[in-house]
Design an enzyme around this catalytic site. Structure first.
Site, PDB file in Angstrom:
ATOM      1  N   LYS A 188     -50.833  -9.185  41.602  1.00  0.00           N
ATOM      2  CA  LYS A 188     -51.148  -8.182  40.575  1.00  0.00           C
ATOM      3  C   LYS A 188     -52.399  -7.403  40.976  1.00  0.00           C
ATOM      4  CE  LYS A 188     -53.496  -7.809  36.720  1.00  0.00           C
ATOM      5  NZ  LYS A 188     -53.802  -6.367  36.759  1.00  0.00           N
ATOM      6  N   GLU A 263     -63.244 -15.070  44.329  1.00  0.00           N
ATOM      7  CA  GLU A 263     -64.234 -14.192  44.973  1.00  0.00           C
ATOM      8  C   GLU A 263     -64.798 -13.315  43.868  1.00  0.00           C
ATOM      9  OE1 GLU A 263     -65.187 -14.313  48.053  1.00  0.00           O
ATOM     10  OE2 GLU A 263     -63.682 -15.714  48.779  1.00  0.00           O
ATOM     11  N   CYS A 297     -68.996  -5.824  45.724  1.00  0.00           N
ATOM     12  CA  CYS A 297     -69.534  -7.164  45.475  1.00  0.00           C
ATOM     13  C   CYS A 297     -70.672  -7.475  46.442  1.00  0.00           C
ATOM     14  CB  CYS A 297     -68.426  -8.190  45.604  1.00  0.00           C
ATOM     15  SG  CYS A 297     -67.564  -8.088  47.180  1.00  0.00           S
ATOM     16  N   GLU A 395     -75.171  -7.865  37.911  1.00  0.00           N
ATOM     17  CA  GLU A 395     -74.488  -6.950  38.831  1.00  0.00           C
ATOM     18  C   GLU A 395     -74.288  -5.611  38.125  1.00  0.00           C
ATOM     19  OE1 GLU A 395     -70.328  -7.795  39.580  1.00  0.00           O
ATOM     20  OE2 GLU A 395     -70.700  -7.645  41.730  1.00  0.00           O
TER      21      GLU A 395
HETATM   22  P1  NAD Z   1     -62.036  -7.618  36.675  1.00  0.00           P
HETATM   23  O1  NAD Z   1     -62.442  -9.029  36.632  1.00  0.00           O
HETATM   24  O2  NAD Z   1     -62.179  -6.799  35.462  1.00  0.00           O
HETATM   25  O3  NAD Z   1     -60.499  -7.479  37.108  1.00  0.00           O
HETATM   26  C1  NAD Z   1     -60.000  -8.064  38.288  1.00  0.00           C
HETATM   27  C2  NAD Z   1     -58.521  -8.296  38.129  1.00  0.00           C
HETATM   28  O4  NAD Z   1     -58.324  -9.282  37.114  1.00  0.00           O
HETATM   29  C3  NAD Z   1     -57.725  -7.061  37.701  1.00  0.00           C
HETATM   30  O5  NAD Z   1     -56.481  -7.051  38.354  1.00  0.00           O
HETATM   31  C4  NAD Z   1     -57.539  -7.314  36.212  1.00  0.00           C
HETATM   32  O6  NAD Z   1     -56.408  -6.666  35.659  1.00  0.00           O
HETATM   33  C5  NAD Z   1     -57.368  -8.818  36.185  1.00  0.00           C
HETATM   34  N1  NAD Z   1     -57.629  -9.441  34.889  1.00  0.00           N
HETATM   35  C6  NAD Z   1     -58.398  -8.983  33.864  1.00  0.00           C
HETATM   36  N2  NAD Z   1     -58.328  -9.834  32.822  1.00  0.00           N
HETATM   37  C7  NAD Z   1     -57.533 -10.851  33.192  1.00  0.00           C
HETATM   38  C8  NAD Z   1     -57.076 -12.038  32.553  1.00  0.00           C
HETATM   39  N3  NAD Z   1     -57.419 -12.343  31.309  1.00  0.00           N
HETATM   40  N4  NAD Z   1     -56.276 -12.871  33.255  1.00  0.00           N
HETATM   41  C9  NAD Z   1     -55.911 -12.582  34.522  1.00  0.00           C
HETATM   42  N5  NAD Z   1     -56.277 -11.469  35.160  1.00  0.00           N
HETATM   43  C10 NAD Z   1     -57.083 -10.605  34.512  1.00  0.00           C
HETATM   44  O7  NAD Z   1     -62.829  -6.991  37.899  1.00  0.00           O
HETATM   45  P2  NAD Z   1     -62.856  -5.485  38.362  1.00  0.00           P
HETATM   46  O8  NAD Z   1     -63.674  -4.714  37.392  1.00  0.00           O
HETATM   47  O9  NAD Z   1     -61.474  -5.026  38.687  1.00  0.00           O
HETATM   48  O10 NAD Z   1     -63.628  -5.625  39.760  1.00  0.00           O
HETATM   49  C11 NAD Z   1     -64.993  -5.635  39.867  1.00  0.00           C
HETATM   50  C12 NAD Z   1     -65.518  -7.050  40.059  1.00  0.00           C
HETATM   51  O11 NAD Z   1     -64.900  -7.646  41.186  1.00  0.00           O
HETATM   52  C13 NAD Z   1     -67.006  -7.078  40.351  1.00  0.00           C
HETATM   53  O12 NAD Z   1     -67.628  -8.099  39.610  1.00  0.00           O
HETATM   54  C14 NAD Z   1     -67.070  -7.407  41.834  1.00  0.00           C
HETATM   55  O13 NAD Z   1     -68.250  -8.017  42.244  1.00  0.00           O
HETATM   56  C15 NAD Z   1     -65.891  -8.278  41.995  1.00  0.00           C
HETATM   57  N6  NAD Z   1     -65.476  -8.297  43.410  1.00  0.00           N
HETATM   58  C16 NAD Z   1     -65.746  -9.408  44.162  1.00  0.00           C
HETATM   59  C17 NAD Z   1     -65.399  -9.440  45.514  1.00  0.00           C
HETATM   60  C18 NAD Z   1     -65.681 -10.643  46.370  1.00  0.00           C
HETATM   61  O14 NAD Z   1     -65.050 -10.760  47.399  1.00  0.00           O
HETATM   62  N7  NAD Z   1     -66.564 -11.538  45.984  1.00  0.00           N
HETATM   63  C19 NAD Z   1     -64.779  -8.334  46.085  1.00  0.00           C
HETATM   64  C20 NAD Z   1     -64.536  -7.229  45.291  1.00  0.00           C
HETATM   65  C21 NAD Z   1     -64.869  -7.229  43.945  1.00  0.00           C
END
Ligand code: NAD
Length: 501
Positions: A188, A263, A297, A395
């Protein structure tokens, strides 16, 4: 900075309609589509089906059947490897199309998106190599009557959930390794940037991945993502995203004790000593803070500068950051593109406001940029930030650089470690001892020395503490998607338990 002009490339542009991939069949959603408005252009560029819980259940059932009945898990490593290599070739062949989608849907600069596609194709090739090398262990040292063999078996059905900031790159840090191990998957992507992952579905079918092995769902996290983390037929969840949703994912997966790989967020320090090559560092500071508009990130969002150089270095960073070209993501010369959504731009602004109220000063930027269409944020430098301030601990996920200071090495280490995150860090010094001391004492999954945010498919990546759980990339990445099974074999007469022989 460039004024915004609607790019020629979008003059006759028609929004692209996507479908989901379930059990090898491209599927419409039951309800109205989700529309993606390009963050840098303000027009609808993509429509994806709003997937439902029922869609998630169908996809999980397809992945379960594809795993239990095969042939994917029982194919030879060489066969899977060849399919992954073909996928890598097709990714390279369609890189411009994929990069264009990532650019318009996420607002990242097109030149950067193309670079990410090159990196992604390399990861698929690396995973293909590992597919042939996956093996367990044998113990011929357990006595004459015993032989121990430890098998590595694919863990089963894996849910893969990805964020919007590196849409194609992040799915490529997970999916090829899961496939190399012989797993089947439900993927997803973020509901904001699903396009390139759906094109990947076409690529994988063409490369020869059997139906049901990779299912790709679109839709929101609570509707489609949540069942992917709770369903009993899912064996593992591999999640990249925010720490908050990561925590929820772990709690959901705990109901059926699934393996979880996370991650998550970062608040990464760059520690700079007076003997550093400051010219090299300045470039890395600006790159670390503003690459991907800071929506990264790995962003080097906390500078921890030695007090003796802090004023001079901050002024020089602000000068350099002024030259960073913010503008139309489709302009090949743009270095910083748009912010993902208007709501996120507001959130970034509120962090800056909070920091100034707490006593920090704006040395550069500080607010939104009006470039005509879409939403953009000025590269921002905050000086006088103290370790306890919110902006130094949380962050921001925007182009906001916080400058802190230190006097002793111990103090620098303490400041670097005094937050919940531990994804990555940088240290700048010409002194080998200083670099190694910081490298060993800072609690982060990656420490860069006299460089920042370099990466390679061979090098593991992941976080300490609330930055995550597990590592991606590197030679153990395939093993993450396996279980070990012990075969304990006996030859000859056994030693009796209740009746001596
Ligand atoms: P997010 O947590 O809002 O969403 C990530 C994914 O999770 C999306 O596909 C979203 O639809 C899904 N999601 C949301 N609610 C959910 C639920 N209840 N159950 C299952 N899935 C759900 O994050 P974002 O805003 O898309 O991305 C930004 C974040 O990602 C930042 O905190 C960033 O640091 C982190 N990030 C980390 C890495 C790493 O490798 N450590 C890499 C890239 C991004």
């Amino acid at each position: 900075m460039t004024a915004h002009v609607k790019p020629k490339a979008l003059e006759n542009f028609k929004a692209r309609d996507f479908r989901m991939l379930i059990n090898g069949v491209w599927t419409e959603g039951a309800g109205p589509a989700l529309e993606r408005v390009a963050p840098g252009h303000g027009i609808v560029v993509s429509r994806y089906p709003a997937g439902t819980k029922a869609d998630a259940e169908r996809a999980i059932a397809a992945a379960r059947k594809a795993f239990d009945d095969g042939p994917w898990p029982t194919m030879t490593g060489a066969e899977r490897s060849n399919i992954l290599l073909k996928a890598a070739d097709l990714i390279a062949a369609r890189a411009d199309e994929l990069a264009f989608l990532d650019c318009i849907e996420s607002g990242k600069p097109i030149s950067q998106a193309k670079g990410e596609l090159g990196g992604a194709a390399d990861i698929w090739r690396y995973a293909a190599a590992l597919a042939r090398d996956l093996h367990g262990e044998s113990y011929n040292t357990l006595g004459e009557g015993t032989l121990g063999v430890v098998l590595r078996e694919a863990i089963g059905v894996v849910s893969i959930i990805t964020p919007w900031n590196f849409p194609f790159l992040i799915v490529s840090q997970k999916l090829p390794f899961a496939l190399a191990a012989g797993c089947t998957t439900v993927v997803k992507p973020s509901e904001l940037t699903s396009g390139s992952t759906l094109v990947l579905g076409e690529i994988l079918i063409e490369a020869g991945v059997p139906a049901g092995v990779v299912n790709i769902l679109t839709g929101t996290g609570p509707e489609v993502g949540a069942p992917m983390t709770t369903h009993p037929d899912v064996d593992m969840v591999s999640f990249t995203g925010s720490t908050g949703v990561g925590r929820l994912t772990m709690a959901n997966a705990a109901q059926t004790l699934k393996k979880v790989s996370l991650e998550l967020g970062g608040k990464n320090p760059q520690i700079v000593f007076p003997d550093a090559n400051l010219d090299e560092f300045l470039d890395a500071a600006v790159f670390g803070a503003y690459f991907n508009a800071g929506e990264c990130c790995n962003a080097g969002s906390r500078l921890i500068l030695h007090k003796s150089i802090a004023a001079d270095v901050t002024a020089r960073i602000a000068e350099l950051a002024k030259k960073v070209k913010v503008g139309d993501p489709l302009d090949p010369t743009t270095q910083v593109g748009a912010i993902i959504t208007p709501q996120h731009l507001e959130k970034i602004g509120s962090y800056v406001d909070g920091a100034t109220k707490a006593g920090a000063s704006v040395a550069l930027g500080g607010g939104a940029l009006d470039l005509g269409l879409g939403q953009f944020m000025a590269p921002t430098v905050l000086s006088g930030v103290l370790p306890e301030m919110t902006v130094a601990r949380e962050e921001v996920f925007g182009p906001v650089l916080s400058v802190l200071t230190f006097e002793t090495t111990q103090e620098a280490i303490r400041i670097a470690n005094a937050i919940d995150y531990g994804l990555s860090a940088g240290v700048w010094s010409r002194d080998f001892d200083t670099c190694l001391t910081i490298g060993r004492k800072v609690r982060a999954g990656t420490v860069w020395m006299n460089t920042f945010m370099d990466g390679a498919s061979e090098l593991p990546f992941g976080g300490y503490r609330q930055s995550g759980l597990g590592r991606e990339l590197g030679r153990h990445a395939v093993e993450d998607y396996t279980e070990t099974k012990t075969l304990n074999m006996h030859m000859g007469a056994r030693t009796g338990w209740w009746m001596p022989r």
